[in-house]
Write a protein that holds these residues in place. Structure first.
Motif, PDB file in Angstrom:
ATOM      1  N   MET A  34       0.814  -1.192   0.000  1.00 39.24           N
ATOM      2  CA  MET A  34       0.000   0.000   0.000  1.00 39.24           C
ATOM      3  C   MET A  34       0.858   1.256   0.000  1.00 39.24           C
ATOM      4  N   ASP A  35       2.132   1.147   0.375  1.00 36.54           N
ATOM      5  CA  ASP A  35       3.003   2.311   0.414  1.00 36.54           C
ATOM      6  C   ASP A  35       3.723   2.554  -0.910  1.00 36.54           C
ATOM      7  N   ILE A  36       3.704   1.586  -1.810  1.00 31.27           N
ATOM      8  CA  ILE A  36       4.424   1.740  -3.081  1.00 31.27           C
ATOM      9  C   ILE A  36       3.800   2.855  -3.914  1.00 31.27           C
ATOM     10  N   PHE A  37       2.480   2.878  -4.008  1.00 33.64           N
ATOM     11  CA  PHE A  37       1.813   3.893  -4.834  1.00 33.64           C
ATOM     12  C   PHE A  37       2.175   5.314  -4.397  1.00 33.64           C
ATOM     13  N   PRO A  38       1.979   5.683  -3.112  1.00 33.91           N
ATOM     14  CA  PRO A  38       2.332   7.061  -2.738  1.00 33.91           C
ATOM     15  C   PRO A  38       3.822   7.362  -2.889  1.00 33.91           C
ATOM     16  N   THR A  39       4.662   6.363  -2.723  1.00 31.48           N
ATOM     17  CA  THR A  39       6.101   6.570  -2.879  1.00 31.48           C
ATOM     18  C   THR A  39       6.437   6.873  -4.335  1.00 31.48           C
ATOM     19  N   VAL A  40       5.887   6.084  -5.250  1.00 29.17           N
ATOM     20  CA  VAL A  40       6.156   6.297  -6.680  1.00 29.17           C
ATOM     21  C   VAL A  40       5.551   7.622  -7.153  1.00 29.17           C
ATOM     22  N   VAL A  41       4.356   7.933  -6.690  1.00 30.24           N
ATOM     23  CA  VAL A  41       3.725   9.210  -7.065  1.00 30.24           C
ATOM     24  C   VAL A  41       4.610  10.377  -6.606  1.00 30.24           C
ATOM     25  N   ASN A  42       5.139  10.300  -5.394  1.00 28.18           N
ATOM     26  CA  ASN A  42       6.031  11.354  -4.903  1.00 28.18           C
ATOM     27  C   ASN A  42       7.304  11.430  -5.737  1.00 28.18           C
ATOM     28  N   LEU A  43       7.891  10.275  -6.056  1.00 28.82           N
ATOM     29  CA  LEU A  43       9.113  10.271  -6.867  1.00 28.82           C
ATOM     30  C   LEU A  43       8.869  10.872  -8.247  1.00 28.82           C
ATOM     31  N   ALA A  44       7.652  10.693  -8.766  1.00 27.27           N
ATOM     32  CA  ALA A  44       7.305  11.252 -10.076  1.00 27.27           C
ATOM     33  C   ALA A  44       6.973  12.741  -9.982  1.00 27.27           C
ATOM     34  N   GLY A  45       6.882  13.264  -8.768  1.00 26.25           N
ATOM     35  CA  GLY A  45       6.567  14.671  -8.592  1.00 26.25           C
ATOM     36  C   GLY A  45       5.095  14.997  -8.810  1.00 26.25           C
ATOM     37  N   SER A  46       4.253  14.009  -8.674  1.00 24.55           N
ATOM     38  CA  SER A  46       2.817  14.210  -8.892  1.00 24.55           C
ATOM     39  C   SER A  46       2.079  14.257  -7.563  1.00 24.55           C
ATOM     40  N   PRO A  47       0.905  14.873  -7.564  1.00 23.09           N
ATOM     41  CA  PRO A  47       0.094  14.866  -6.336  1.00 23.09           C
ATOM     42  C   PRO A  47      -0.702  13.563  -6.229  1.00 23.09           C
ATOM     43  N   LEU A  48      -1.013  13.183  -5.014  1.00 26.91           N
ATOM     44  CA  LEU A  48      -1.875  12.021  -4.803  1.00 26.91           C
ATOM     45  C   LEU A  48      -3.305  12.376  -5.196  1.00 26.91           C
ATOM     46  N   PRO A  49      -4.069  11.399  -5.671  1.00 25.03           N
ATOM     47  CA  PRO A  49      -5.473  11.681  -6.004  1.00 25.03           C
ATOM     48  C   PRO A  49      -6.223  12.161  -4.768  1.00 25.03           C
ATOM     49  N   LYS A  50      -7.133  13.086  -4.970  1.00 26.81           N
ATOM     50  CA  LYS A  50      -7.926  13.636  -3.867  1.00 26.81           C
ATOM     51  C   LYS A  50      -9.316  13.013  -3.799  1.00 26.81           C
ATOM     52  N   ASP A  51      -9.666  12.166  -4.784  1.00 26.53           N
ATOM     53  CA  ASP A  51     -11.014  11.608  -4.857  1.00 26.53           C
ATOM     54  C   ASP A  51     -11.179  10.300  -4.091  1.00 26.53           C
ATOM     55  N   ARG A  52     -10.159   9.901  -3.335  1.00 29.74           N
ATOM     56  CA  ARG A  52     -10.228   8.664  -2.555  1.00 29.74           C
ATOM     57  C   ARG A  52      -9.281   8.750  -1.372  1.00 29.74           C
ATOM     58  N   ILE A  53      -9.488   7.882  -0.437  1.00 25.54           N
ATOM     59  CA  ILE A  53      -8.603   7.813   0.732  1.00 25.54           C
ATOM     60  C   ILE A  53      -7.402   6.956   0.367  1.00 25.54           C
ATOM     61  N   ILE A  54      -6.235   7.475   0.579  1.00 23.49           N
ATOM     62  CA  ILE A  54      -4.991   6.746   0.323  1.00 23.49           C
ATOM     63  C   ILE A  54      -4.429   6.335   1.676  1.00 23.49           C
ATOM     64  N   ASP A  55      -4.432   5.025   1.931  1.00 20.93           N
ATOM     65  CA  ASP A  55      -3.929   4.515   3.212  1.00 20.93           C
ATOM     66  C   ASP A  55      -2.406   4.488   3.272  1.00 20.93           C
ATOM     67  N   GLY A  56      -1.769   4.402   2.118  1.00 22.60           N
ATOM     68  CA  GLY A  56      -0.324   4.285   2.082  1.00 22.60           C
ATOM     69  C   GLY A  56       0.378   5.595   2.386  1.00 22.60           C
ATOM     70  N   ARG A  57       1.654   5.482   2.687  1.00 22.94           N
ATOM     71  CA  ARG A  57       2.492   6.641   2.983  1.00 22.94           C
ATOM     72  C   ARG A  57       3.750   6.592   2.110  1.00 22.94           C
TER      73      ARG A  57
END
Length: 183
Positions: free
Chosen positions: A1-24
């Motif tokens: 569950m933490d891979i998605f937010p980590t990769v999104v951060n590395l890509a310099g993109s924001p996390l989606p705001k339309d859902r709850i992201i449990d990962g860090r």
């Protein structure tokens, strides 16, 4: 569950705001900038039933894990459901725990010696905190469309790769086909 937010951060993109992201984002942990995960609570599921909560209190070295139920492993003494190849997580196939089985996995990582109200004076307080966290967590859950519905599992040729390795004819590169045909 933490891979998605980590990769999104590395890509310099924001996390989606339309859902709850449990990962860090794991980068501070991976880079050694922090020694502890951002997760105070982790929720463990048996199929789609919440069966355990892990709690790492910020002011403690203890890591608590409470099991509300456990599957009836087979054969007895095993750590899996080898006779059915998958653990069934409801009804007669589980052992309910009242009070929950509580472990301090910082001291007992193999979860062999459950803590009891007689061996841990804060037992009820710890379990109550974990139950409240589980309740808050379940309130955030939302229905997800059936990903195995007929509409999702039917073959959709228009979504297939044009030049697949499956041996199907390829119509992608019309210029290349025209060049071959003119030879």
């Amino acid at each position: 569950m933490d891979i998605f937010p980590t990769v999104v951060n590395l890509a310099g993109s924001p996390l989606p705001k339309d859902r709850i992201i449990d990962g860090r984002d794991l980068m501070p942990l991976l880079q050694g900038k922090t020694l502890l995960s951002d997760h105070e609570f982790l929720f463990h599921y048996c199929n789609f039933y919440l069966n355990a909560v892990r709690w790492s209190p910020r002011n403690s070295t203890s890591v608590w894990k409470a099991f509300f139920f456990t599957p009836k492993f087979s054969p007895e003494g095993a750590n899996g459901c080898f006779s059915t190849h998958v653990c069934l997580c409801h009804g007669q196939f589980v052992n309910q725990h009242h009070p929950p089985l509580l472990f301090d996995i910082s001291r007992d990582p193999r979860e062999r010696n459950p803590i009891s109200p007689t061996t841990e004076p804060r037992f009820q307080e710890i379990v109550d905190v974990m139950r409240r966290a589980a309740d808050r967590h379940t309130e955030t859950l939302q229905e997800v469309p059936n990903q195995l519905s007929l509409g999702n599992i039917l073959w959709k040729p228009w979504l297939q790769m044009c030049c697949s390795s499956s041996g199907l004819s390829c119509q992608c590169d019309r210029e290349e086909q025209a060049r071959r045909a003119s030879r």
